[in-house]
Design an enzyme around this catalytic site. Structure first.
Site, mmCIF file in Angstrom:
data_model
loop_
_atom_site.group_PDB
_atom_site.id
_atom_site.type_symbol
_atom_site.label_atom_id
_atom_site.label_comp_id
_atom_site.label_asym_id
_atom_site.label_seq_id
_atom_site.Cartn_x
_atom_site.Cartn_y
_atom_site.Cartn_z
ATOM 1 N N TYR A 1 0.855 -1.185 0.000
ATOM 2 C CA TYR A 1 0.000 0.000 0.000
ATOM 3 C C TYR A 1 0.895 1.240 0.000
ATOM 4 O O TYR A 1 1.925 1.257 -0.649
ATOM 5 C CB TYR A 1 -0.972 -0.070 1.190
ATOM 6 C CG TYR A 1 -2.160 0.850 1.034
ATOM 7 C CD1 TYR A 1 -2.985 0.762 -0.087
ATOM 8 C CD2 TYR A 1 -2.450 1.815 1.986
ATOM 9 C CE1 TYR A 1 -4.070 1.607 -0.260
ATOM 10 C CE2 TYR A 1 -3.537 2.669 1.837
ATOM 11 C CZ TYR A 1 -4.338 2.562 0.718
ATOM 12 O OH TYR A 1 -5.409 3.398 0.554
ATOM 13 N N LYS B 1 -20.284 -21.021 -9.700
ATOM 14 C CA LYS B 1 -19.627 -20.863 -11.004
ATOM 15 C C LYS B 1 -18.180 -20.410 -10.812
ATOM 16 O O LYS B 1 -17.260 -20.873 -11.489
ATOM 17 C CB LYS B 1 -20.399 -19.833 -11.831
ATOM 18 C CG LYS B 1 -20.047 -19.829 -13.312
ATOM 19 C CD LYS B 1 -20.605 -21.046 -14.010
ATOM 20 C CE LYS B 1 -20.416 -20.952 -15.502
ATOM 21 N NZ LYS B 1 -21.618 -21.230 -16.261
#
Length: 764
Positions: A40, A95
């Site tokens: 970060y 899925k």
């Protein structure tokens, strides 16, 4: 299993131990402050600036290139209809799970709360910068056609509505092969399509791309044959309206060559099949119940070529053969779309694959002697490991040739190796194992069935068709527990201590006494010992009253091994008992031996353990690549614990030169093929991916196995007993329900194998 019990199991599966089926995990180090400053602020600014200079750098510095969105508004979920976006989320997560395990593609599922086409399209376009591809899912027709068309035109990443194109691609490949077997040409055949939804329309269009004639097609919806003279047809239905003056499926089927079912169950009668042309091709793909039952269809017509959407019959048309691998190929060349050329490449690659020699792993998984191209094998099996190495390259090449690839592949051999490496993270082995057991289930004695987890495992084994359980223990306790978990199947419950088993106990005791009367066993002591469940269970297997045995959940390992050795003993030709454990790791299945029996095996013992383990690895349909482990490398230590490993390897090299084994080796060298190649290029394992570790003693094997299992939360199968005369397998103390189920499958496969070897020996 009752409907209520299945419902409860499904809800618990999705809720525990944490809700849902997918999660996000870090791919970079994050332990130190330095790591976090790179992940970060301030370090993250650097890739941001590089992407700002050139937007294509987003593929270099972020997950975009391997990230697909599975997007739905929940308007056509499975057979449940319009149930809304939130209710569709479990399907979308499912899925995502399939994308990951079959093609190593990461997924975010996105559920959109709108049925307005423009709002849906705008939402997808606004979030598209996050993703490398878009998989549209469970959107009702006709809106699905417009949504996909617009997004394909307006986005520069691959977009596919799998409900449309998945079934089309798989069934087209099957149709090409079926027509070849029927000796028919696609441009000549008469095709009946039952169903007019998104999948049926897409199938019909793709069949035309393959050469089918529109004039030879008849499509039906719930109102009957779609004719030109019918009013208020949608644009898609009008595309396939016929001039023929027919109204019913019965009329359409007369002299038809091909039936494509994407509608509802049991609408095709035997009389309709009989009216079809010679060598009819019938794809009855309604799920879970096809338009005509498989058995009824093949009994009606001997010349039929039949496919369904079910896994319990030959020729399953399963979308998982397509979408993971199509997106894999598209992502890997950074395709701007999935076009017709890429879909056709997938069709032809699947059709070709069904004609190639089938790997032994697939034969074993499906309980076949040899799967081969023919009426019962016109499409590859979902567990075929070649899918990932053959379909994505075909799709990627088509993307390059059609001009939609932004990052062309130049080294195809390296790409294929990368694809195979991706498949290592998938735990297909467990699914293969369970599937193989189902082919020919056996009677399995659960010697501790009055333990709740053991009984749950027996219930799963019964419900899934893995085994026919025989439950040993206190009958009253077992019946109470059965009621508690809604295990209402009528399976045998036997209490060895009960009066009703007196006759059988005495019979078993007599056999046991005859075997061991010169080893200090009296008839009275034999009768007494048969009250003990592990002795009783072992004798059931010995006497043919059961085919296999699973025990050890609540007792220490040595106390369970003892009756097995006394009553059953070693297999013919075996001089050593040993065990191996299989761990499902990120690099694929790993076999570790000996994890439970031999405390400090000699060099001679190690050769036998290695040979037996190689046999188990082959039983799983894999080629053993074996490292004999030590704390030293190739003679670097002269201590006896290291030299015995070297002696075992020397023997194996001399007597079994075709066995891919080497050592002694430290574990890091065994598992790091590049390091091994660089330092010890002479090794038989150099450049190879080791899948089997043979340890120098029980201590190192058992510690390593349990350490890996707990640290990585890896699925485990074992310890698998090697060298026993009958199929008996002993659990680790306190094994989980899943581990007991896996061991049950091993026991069944072991029984299958021993039955086959016995039959083969008789024939000789």
């Amino acid at each position: 299993m009752s409907k209520q019990s299945r419902r409860r199991e499904a809800l618990v599966y999705h809720a525990k131990p944490t809700p849902g089926k997918i999660k996000v995990v870090p791919t970079k180090k994050y332990a130190s402050q330095r790591d976090l400053s790179l992940a970060y602020s301030p370090g993250v600014a650097e890739p941001c600036l590089e992407i700002a200079k050139n937007v294509n750098n987003v593929y270099k510095y972020t997950t975009k290139g391997n990230l697909v969105a599975v997007i739905s508004n929940g308007t056509a979920v499975l057979g449940l209809g319009n149930i809304g976006p939130e209710a569709s989320k479990p399907v979308m997560e499912g899925k995502g799970l399939l994308f990951k395990i079959f093609a190593d593609i990461d997924v975010f599922d996105i559920e959109i709360d709108t049925e307005n086409i423009e709002e849906f399209i705008a939402t997808v376009k606004n979030i598209a910068p996050t993703f490398g591809g878009i998989n549209l899912e469970d959107i009702k027709a006709p809106e699905a056609f417009e949504i996909e068309r617009r997004l394909k035109d307006e986005l520069d990443i691959p977009v596919m509505h799998d409900d449309q194109h998945g079934t089309a691609i798989i069934s087209a490949a099957a149709l090409i092969n079926a027509l070849e077997l029927a000796d028919k040409k696609i441009e000549d055949v008469k095709i009946v399509i039952s169903g007019a939804g998104a999948a049926a329309i897409s199938c019909s269009r793709l069949y035309q791309s393959c050469g089918a004639s529109l004039e030879n097609m008849v499509m039906l919806d719930s109102k009957g044959v779609i004719r030109k003279d019918r009013e208020t047809l949608t644009k898609e239905k009008a595309e396939f309206a016929t001039h023929r003056k027919i109204d019913t499926l019965d009329e359409a089927m007369k002299d038809a060559d091909v039936f494509i079912g994407l509608s509802t169950s049991n609408i095709v009668s035997p009389e309709m099949l009989k009216s079809m042309a010679n060598n009819p091709i019938v794809f009855a793909m309604a799920n879970p119940d096809p338009e005509i039952a498989y058995d009824l269809a093949v009994d009606t017509r001997e010349d039929i070529i039949m496919a369904t959407g079910r896994s319990d019959h030959p020729n399953q048309v399963n979308n998982v053969l397509g979408f993971p691998f199509i997106f894999r190929g598209a992502l890997d060349v950074r395709a701007t779309k999935i076009n017709e050329e890429m879909k056709m490449a997938a069709v032809l690659a699947l059709a070709r694959l069904a004609k190639e020699s089938v790997p032994e792993q697939v034969n074993i998984a499906y309980g076949e002697t040899r799967l081969a191209f023919g009426k019962d094998y016109i499409i590859p099996k979902p567990f075929d490991p070649r899918l990932i190495s053959q379909i994505p390259p075909a799709v990627a090449k088509a993307a390059m040739e059609s001009g939609v690839a932004q990052e062309p592949i130049t080294d195809w051999k390296k790409y294929e190796e990368e694809l195979l490496e991706r498949s290592g993270s998938d735990n297909k082995t467990v699914r293969l194992l369970l599937n193989r057991a189902k082919i020919n289930p056996k009677r399995v004695v659960f010697a501790e069935a009055d333990q709740l987890d053991v009984l749950k495992a027996a219930q799963i084994a019964y419900d899934e068709g893995i085994a026919f359980p025989i439950l040993l223990g206190r009958k009253e306790t077992i019946e109470i527990l059965k009621d508690e978990i809604e295990f209402d199947a009528d399976v045998p419950i036997i209490d060895p201590k009960s009066d009703e088993e007196e006759s059988r106990k005495n019979e078993y005791a007599k056999v046991y006494w005859d075997q061991r009367k010169r080893k200090g066993v009296t008839l009275f002591s034999a009768q007494k010992i048969m009250r003990e469940r592990n002795y009783f269970a072992a004798m059931m297997v010995n006497q043919g009253d059961a085919d296999a045995l699973v025990s050890g959940y609540s007792r220490n390992y040595p106390s369970v091994v003892k009756p097995m050795l006394e009553l059953i003993g070693l297999a013919e030709g075996s001089s050593r008992l040993a065990t191996t454990n299989v761990l499902m790791t990120q690099r694929g299945p790993m076999f570790l031996s000996d994890t439970a029996i031999n405390i400090n095996p000699s060099a001679n013992d190690l050769t036998k353990i290695a040979q037996m383990t190689a046999g188990v690895v082959k039983m799983f349909g894999m080629e053993p690549v074996m490292a004999m482990i030590s704390y030293s490398n190739f003679g670097s230590s002269k201590n006896q614990t290291a030299t015995k490993v070297g002696e075992a390897v020397a023997y194996l090299h001399k007597r079994h030169p075709n066995l891919l084994v080497d050592g002694e080796l430290q574990t890091d060298f065994a598992l790091n093929s590049d390091m091994l190649q660089a330092t010890f290029p002479f090794s038989k394992l150099a450049g190879k991916k080791v899948n089997t570790l043979i340890f120098p003693n029980l201590e190192s094997a058992n510690i390593t196995y349990k350490l890996l299992k707990e640290l990585n939360k890896a699925d485990s199968i074992g310890p698998i007993m090697m060298g026993m005369r009958k199929p008996v397998h002993i659990l680790q103390l306190g094994a989980s329900v899943d581990e007991i189920v896996n061991m049950t499958a091993i026991a069944v496969i072991d029984a299958q194998q021993k039955e086959y070897l016995k039959a083969t020996k008789k024939e000789r």
